[in-house]
Motif scaffolding. Structure first.
Motif, PDB file in Angstrom:
ATOM      1  N   GLU A  45       0.764  -1.240   0.000  1.00  0.00           N
ATOM      2  CA  GLU A  45       0.000   0.000   0.000  1.00  0.00           C
ATOM      3  C   GLU A  45       0.788   1.278   0.000  1.00  0.00           C
ATOM      4  OE1 GLU A  45      -3.903  -0.376   2.414  1.00  0.00           O
ATOM      5  OE2 GLU A  45      -2.183   0.245   3.577  1.00  0.00           O
ATOM      6  N   GLN A  46       2.097   1.200  -0.060  1.00  0.00           N
ATOM      7  CA  GLN A  46       2.926   2.405   0.018  1.00  0.00           C
ATOM      8  C   GLN A  46       2.877   3.089   1.367  1.00  0.00           C
ATOM      9  OE1 GLN A  46       2.146   5.208  -3.129  1.00  0.00           O
ATOM     10  NE2 GLN A  46       1.800   3.575  -4.591  1.00  0.00           N
ATOM     11  N   GLN A  50       4.777   6.705   3.341  1.00  0.00           N
ATOM     12  CA  GLN A  50       4.156   7.766   4.137  1.00  0.00           C
ATOM     13  C   GLN A  50       4.840   7.930   5.484  1.00  0.00           C
ATOM     14  OE1 GLN A  50      -0.101   6.745   3.986  1.00  0.00           O
ATOM     15  NE2 GLN A  50      -0.248   8.244   2.347  1.00  0.00           N
ATOM     16  N   HIS A  71      -2.284   1.702   7.909  1.00  0.00           N
ATOM     17  CA  HIS A  71      -2.665   1.590   6.518  1.00  0.00           C
ATOM     18  C   HIS A  71      -2.592   2.953   5.847  1.00  0.00           C
ATOM     19  CE1 HIS A  71      -6.616   1.727   8.595  1.00  0.00           C
ATOM     20  NE2 HIS A  71      -6.907   2.594   7.667  1.00  0.00           N
ATOM     21  N   TRP A  72      -2.698   2.898   4.554  1.00  0.00           N
ATOM     22  CA  TRP A  72      -2.513   4.060   3.716  1.00  0.00           C
ATOM     23  C   TRP A  72      -3.478   5.170   4.116  1.00  0.00           C
ATOM     24  CZ3 TRP A  72      -4.940   7.167   0.259  1.00  0.00           C
ATOM     25  CH2 TRP A  72      -4.130   7.815  -0.671  1.00  0.00           C
ATOM     26  N   GLY A  73      -2.933   6.371   4.343  1.00  0.00           N
ATOM     27  CA  GLY A  73      -3.800   7.512   4.663  1.00  0.00           C
ATOM     28  C   GLY A  73      -3.546   8.617   3.662  1.00  0.00           C
ATOM     29  N   TYR A  74      -3.907   9.838   3.988  1.00  0.00           N
ATOM     30  CA  TYR A  74      -3.599  10.975   3.113  1.00  0.00           C
ATOM     31  C   TYR A  74      -2.600  11.781   3.906  1.00  0.00           C
ATOM     32  CZ  TYR A  74      -7.621  11.026   5.923  1.00  0.00           C
ATOM     33  OH  TYR A  74      -8.441  10.762   6.969  1.00  0.00           O
ATOM     34  N   GLY A  75      -1.392  11.906   3.402  1.00  0.00           N
ATOM     35  CA  GLY A  75      -0.330  12.566   4.159  1.00  0.00           C
ATOM     36  C   GLY A  75       0.239  11.604   5.180  1.00  0.00           C
ATOM     37  N   ASP A 270       4.611  16.120   0.546  1.00  0.00           N
ATOM     38  CA  ASP A 270       3.184  15.922   0.272  1.00  0.00           C
ATOM     39  C   ASP A 270       2.402  17.098   0.863  1.00  0.00           C
ATOM     40  OD1 ASP A 270       0.499  15.125   0.228  1.00  0.00           O
ATOM     41  OD2 ASP A 270       0.945  13.052   0.778  1.00  0.00           O
ATOM     42  N   ARG A 271       1.550  17.684   0.042  1.00  0.00           N
ATOM     43  CA  ARG A 271       0.778  18.846   0.477  1.00  0.00           C
ATOM     44  C   ARG A 271      -0.104  18.561   1.691  1.00  0.00           C
ATOM     45  NH1 ARG A 271      -1.844  22.096  -4.565  1.00  0.00           N
ATOM     46  NH2 ARG A 271      -1.174  20.287  -5.727  1.00  0.00           N
ATOM     47  N   GLN A 272      -0.552  17.317   1.776  1.00  0.00           N
ATOM     48  CA  GLN A 272      -1.460  16.968   2.862  1.00  0.00           C
ATOM     49  C   GLN A 272      -0.739  16.962   4.223  1.00  0.00           C
ATOM     50  OE1 GLN A 272      -4.713  16.541   1.838  1.00  0.00           O
ATOM     51  NE2 GLN A 272      -5.507  16.268   3.907  1.00  0.00           N
ATOM     52  N   ARG A 412      -8.248  -1.395   7.660  1.00  0.00           N
ATOM     53  CA  ARG A 412      -8.865  -2.032   6.490  1.00  0.00           C
ATOM     54  C   ARG A 412      -7.821  -2.806   5.701  1.00  0.00           C
ATOM     55  NH1 ARG A 412     -14.048  -0.005   5.449  1.00  0.00           N
ATOM     56  NH2 ARG A 412     -14.161  -1.354   3.643  1.00  0.00           N
ATOM     57  N   VAL A 413      -8.243  -3.885   5.073  1.00  0.00           N
ATOM     58  CA  VAL A 413      -7.383  -4.549   4.092  1.00  0.00           C
ATOM     59  C   VAL A 413      -8.023  -4.511   2.720  1.00  0.00           C
ATOM     60  CG1 VAL A 413      -6.106  -6.097   5.592  1.00  0.00           C
ATOM     61  CG2 VAL A 413      -8.336  -6.806   4.740  1.00  0.00           C
ATOM     62  N   GLN A 414      -9.301  -4.204   2.681  1.00  0.00           N
ATOM     63  CA  GLN A 414     -10.019  -4.224   1.415  1.00  0.00           C
ATOM     64  C   GLN A 414     -10.732  -2.894   1.247  1.00  0.00           C
ATOM     65  OE1 GLN A 414     -13.439  -6.900   0.974  1.00  0.00           O
ATOM     66  NE2 GLN A 414     -12.078  -8.190  -0.232  1.00  0.00           N
ATOM     67  N   SER A 415     -10.651  -2.337   0.050  1.00  0.00           N
ATOM     68  CA  SER A 415     -11.329  -1.071  -0.178  1.00  0.00           C
ATOM     69  C   SER A 415     -12.840  -1.294  -0.132  1.00  0.00           C
ATOM     70  CB  SER A 415     -10.929  -0.495  -1.526  1.00  0.00           C
ATOM     71  OG  SER A 415     -11.451  -1.312  -2.546  1.00  0.00           O
TER      72      SER A 415
ATOM     73  N   ASP B   8      -9.446   2.886  -6.408  1.00  0.00           N
ATOM     74  CA  ASP B   8      -9.515   2.233  -5.111  1.00  0.00           C
ATOM     75  C   ASP B   8      -8.339   2.549  -4.236  1.00  0.00           C
ATOM     76  OD1 ASP B   8     -11.770   0.916  -4.929  1.00  0.00           O
ATOM     77  OD2 ASP B   8     -10.953  -1.096  -5.170  1.00  0.00           O
ATOM     78  N   HIS B   9      -8.611   2.952  -3.041  1.00  0.00           N
ATOM     79  CA  HIS B   9      -7.585   2.968  -2.018  1.00  0.00           C
ATOM     80  C   HIS B   9      -8.185   2.204  -0.863  1.00  0.00           C
ATOM     81  CE1 HIS B   9      -5.876   6.385  -4.290  1.00  0.00           C
ATOM     82  NE2 HIS B   9      -4.786   5.743  -3.958  1.00  0.00           N
ATOM     83  N   THR B  10      -7.334   1.646  -0.024  1.00  0.00           N
ATOM     84  CA  THR B  10      -7.862   0.774   1.014  1.00  0.00           C
ATOM     85  C   THR B  10      -8.902   1.475   1.880  1.00  0.00           C
ATOM     86  OG1 THR B  10      -5.611   0.009   1.056  1.00  0.00           O
ATOM     87  CG2 THR B  10      -7.116  -1.003   2.595  1.00  0.00           C
ATOM     88  N   ALA B  11      -8.525   2.646   2.379  1.00  0.00           N
ATOM     89  CA  ALA B  11      -9.442   3.300   3.315  1.00  0.00           C
ATOM     90  C   ALA B  11     -10.150   4.503   2.692  1.00  0.00           C
ATOM     91  CB  ALA B  11      -8.686   3.730   4.568  1.00  0.00           C
ATOM     92  N   ASP B  12      -9.807   4.845   1.486  1.00  0.00           N
ATOM     93  CA  ASP B  12     -10.368   6.047   0.872  1.00  0.00           C
ATOM     94  C   ASP B  12     -10.768   5.753  -0.568  1.00  0.00           C
ATOM     95  OD1 ASP B  12      -9.214   8.283   2.937  1.00  0.00           O
ATOM     96  OD2 ASP B  12      -7.836   6.626   2.623  1.00  0.00           O
ATOM     97  N   TYR B 118      -6.043  17.031  -0.208  1.00  0.00           N
ATOM     98  CA  TYR B 118      -5.014  17.545  -1.127  1.00  0.00           C
ATOM     99  C   TYR B 118      -4.026  16.442  -1.490  1.00  0.00           C
ATOM    100  CZ  TYR B 118      -6.874  21.948   0.583  1.00  0.00           C
ATOM    101  OH  TYR B 118      -7.720  22.971   0.909  1.00  0.00           O
ATOM    102  N   HIS B 119      -4.257  15.255  -0.952  1.00  0.00           N
ATOM    103  CA  HIS B 119      -3.298  14.175  -1.124  1.00  0.00           C
ATOM    104  C   HIS B 119      -3.260  13.692  -2.575  1.00  0.00           C
ATOM    105  CE1 HIS B 119      -0.751  11.027   0.438  1.00  0.00           C
ATOM    106  NE2 HIS B 119      -1.415  10.158  -0.284  1.00  0.00           N
TER     107      HIS B 119
END
Lengths: 485, 137
Positions: A45-46, A50, A71-75, A270-272, A412-415, B8-12, B118-119
């Protein structure tokens, strides 16, 4: 991203370091808490990227940390913990997230499974009717004008003064349900307008109220201190946050932070991750507004607690006290706190960002309620609705390594869309029924999106935190009734 | 080609919105977002609401525009199904949004969107225009 795995340095079975050479600009190393199995998932998930990005924040001390439910977030990744020096470090709204003071509250009862099972349909129906859930549901409370300022300043205390619960609830809430430094003047009119109709609502998404039964006790002494004495005992877990109010505060301050990044010459990948020095006017304003949102969330959970007590009291014809409806604890898992921690052997004032991470203070810490001082702060770790949740306690090791933090849930593991493709609402409903779980959901899509299959097994997450020593398991509880938005 | 699609993203969830102009991208991103929230086609055009947003650049303006619509959804209980961009500049947008008061049952509310983020935000201009926005769910 194929090489990420080789670039992680294995410290032990539960710890993986991301060295500063991973990405130029990292000020400190990263540290992931995971076992071999989880690492595979995490790498896909990269989210290690992050963790590395967070290490860019000016003033970050120790390591950029990732709890085992990362898990993957924003920022920031979800499950990220970062401490920055108050003196010359930054605060980042992205390190808290949109749902400020999303958190969990646990109540015990003296009821046993056999008392509750026969009436579970009635209980869940009544709770669903009493607690506004789902999108577009209005709250039962309408605060007006200056009253909102009191909510934002006093948090759960406001609710208790209005008759929603009692003093004892405050004693067993992080920060006593009221984060200092809240300044309603730093909150936009928009945040107020979004917040007023949603006060006293559960919301939707992964938020829930569950009636659970204790399944297994790992630490009888600590469980006993928390009021949990035997398998089969019924407890209640509430998971919600600051609703649209917090989302708006976060959005407002992300906008403030964009120009601040340029003004203070901060370089970010990252802007976030936008941020400002903790001591700058922008940083101070965000902290004051974030505290308002944290307090809104504590008031929210306090009101929901009160209606839960009312509903159960009505059904069983006994007072909340007679039912032993006592609050074990309430803890935030999306928040930034100014705390003192030992860094390089010296006490240092830091801003601890916990984004999808739970405070986990050990026995004897002054912020742990007096009644729990010998065992430590309860850590509430909700799992998915079809499996189980855990209660753990904070440890000294967490103080030494993670600024007193541990995991916050399953992750989460699944979208959502994958869950919807793979599962039908009927299947999920059948599965819940087969497991003896009664439920009421405001929307069918929530049922599918929140299915067990979409989440990591929380027991693996808790096991890694336990194995690494950053929290210790106390007991596990399984849902028998669920309300979801 | 559809006007928008989801990634698709896992949580978003991410929206990729397409258009022949930046204006169309703004409209399609909003349509994409509301189609996640509810049964978009069941939203009647009862009222028109003016929406104004400002931001330091056009990419951030797109996020601000979507967050403004989310604000109206939460605070004013409004849901929209059609958008007309009246004036779009680098740092400013004025638009009309058409829709009605939310009716949770009739509109079949599905997913709560907390915010547009903004991500990994990207607005691409060329022969075709497109944008990617990640939503926090």
């Amino acid at each position: 991203m194929s090489s990420w795995r080789e670039r992680l340095k294995k410290i032990d079975d539960y710890r993986w370091e991301i060295e500063t050479s991973y990405k130029p600009g990292m000020r400190v190393p990263g540290l992931l808490y995971a076992d071999e199995h989880m690492l595979e998932q995490i790498g896909e998930e990269q989210s290690p990227e992050q963790v590395a990005n967070v290490a860019f924040l000016p003033g970050i001390v120790g390591k950029s940390l990732a709890m085992p439910d990362i898990h993957w977030g924003y920022g920031f990744p979800i499950g990220g913990v970062a401490a920055t020096r108050v003196d010359d470090g930054v605060i980042s709204p992205g390190g808290v997230g949109f749902d400020i003071n999303c958190g969990v509250r646990l109540l015990t009862t003296n009821l046993m499974e056999k008392d509750v099972r026969p009436r579970i349909e009635e209980i869940i129906g009544q709770l669903f009717a009493s607690i506004p859930s789902g999108m577009g549901s209005g709250g039962r409370i309408r605060v007006k004008g200056k009253e909102m300022d009191k909510v934002l300043r006093d948090g759960a205390r406001w609710a208790v003064e209005k008759g929603y619960g009692d003093q004892e609830d405050l004693e067993f809430t992080e920060e006593n349900g009221c984060l200092r430094g809240a300044d309603p003047d730093q909150v936009s009119e928009k945040a107020r307008k979004r917040g007023i109709p949603q006060l006293g609502t559960l919301g939707s998404g992964n938020h829930f109220l569950e009636i659970q039964m204790v399944e297994e006790i790992y630490d009888e002494v600590a469980a006993g201190v928390f009021g949990v004495h035997r398998a089969g005992q019924v407890v209640i877990l509430i998971h919600t946050g600051s609703r649209g109010f917090g989302h708006q505060v976060c959005d407002d301050y992300l906008k403030t932070m964009g120009p601040a990044v340029r003004k203070y010459g901060i370089e970010l990948p990252d802007r976030q991750l936008a941020c400002a020095p903790v001591k700058s006017p922008e940083g101070q304003a965000y902290l004051a507004a974030m505290a308002c949102a944290a307090n809104y969330a504590w008031a929210n959970r306090q009101c929901i607690t009160h209606w839960t007590r009312e509903a159960l009291s009505g059904i069983f014809g006994r007072s909340p006290r007679e039912l032993g409806l006592r609050q074990v604890y309430d803890v935030a898992h999306n928040i930034a706190k100014i705390e003192e921690h030992a860094v390089d052997g010296k006490g240092l004032l830091v801003c601890v960002h916990r984004k999808g991470a739970t405070r986990a203070f050990p026995a004897g810490h002054p912020d742990v309620p007096a009644a729990y001082k010998d065992v430590g702060q309860p850590v509430l770790i909700p799992g998915d609705m079809g499996r189980y949740s855990y209660v753990a306690v904070g440890t000294q090791r967490a103080m030494e390594e993670t600024f007193g933090s541990t995991c916050h849930g399953a992750g989460r593991v699944q979208s959502r869309s994958k869950a919807k493709k793979d599962l039908s609402a009927l299947d999920v409903a059948d599965e819940l029924r087969a497991k003896g779980i009664t439920y009421q959901v405001a929307s069918r899509s929530a049922l599918v999106e929140e299915a067990s299959q979409a989440y990591k097994d929380v027991s693996e997450v808790v096991q890694v935190a336990d194995g690494a020593g950053i929290s210790r398991k106390v007991f596990k509880a399984r849902p028998i009734g669920v309300i979801k938005g | 080609m559809p006007n928008f699609e989801f990634t698709d993203h896992t949580a978003d969830i991410g929206i990729i919105a397409y258009g022949n102009s930046v204006e169309e991208v703004f409209v399609n991103a909003a349509c994409g977002m509301f189609s996640l929230i509810a049964d978009f086609e069941k939203v009647a055009e009862v009222i028109g609401h003016q929406v104004v947003a400002e931001a330091p650049d056009q990419e951030e303006l797109l996020v601000t525009w979507l967050n403004e619509l989310l604000y109206l959804f939460d605070a004013e209980n409004l849901i929209f199904s059609r958008f007309e961009i009246v004036d779009l500049r680098q740092q400013y947008v004025r638009a009309m949004a058409y829709g009605e008061k939310v009716d949770p049952l009739r509109h079949n509310l599905k997913t709560q969107v907390k915010a547009a983020t903004y991500h990994q935000l990207k607005l691409e201009k060329g022969d075709e225009f497109s944008a990617r926005i990640i939503l926090d769910i």
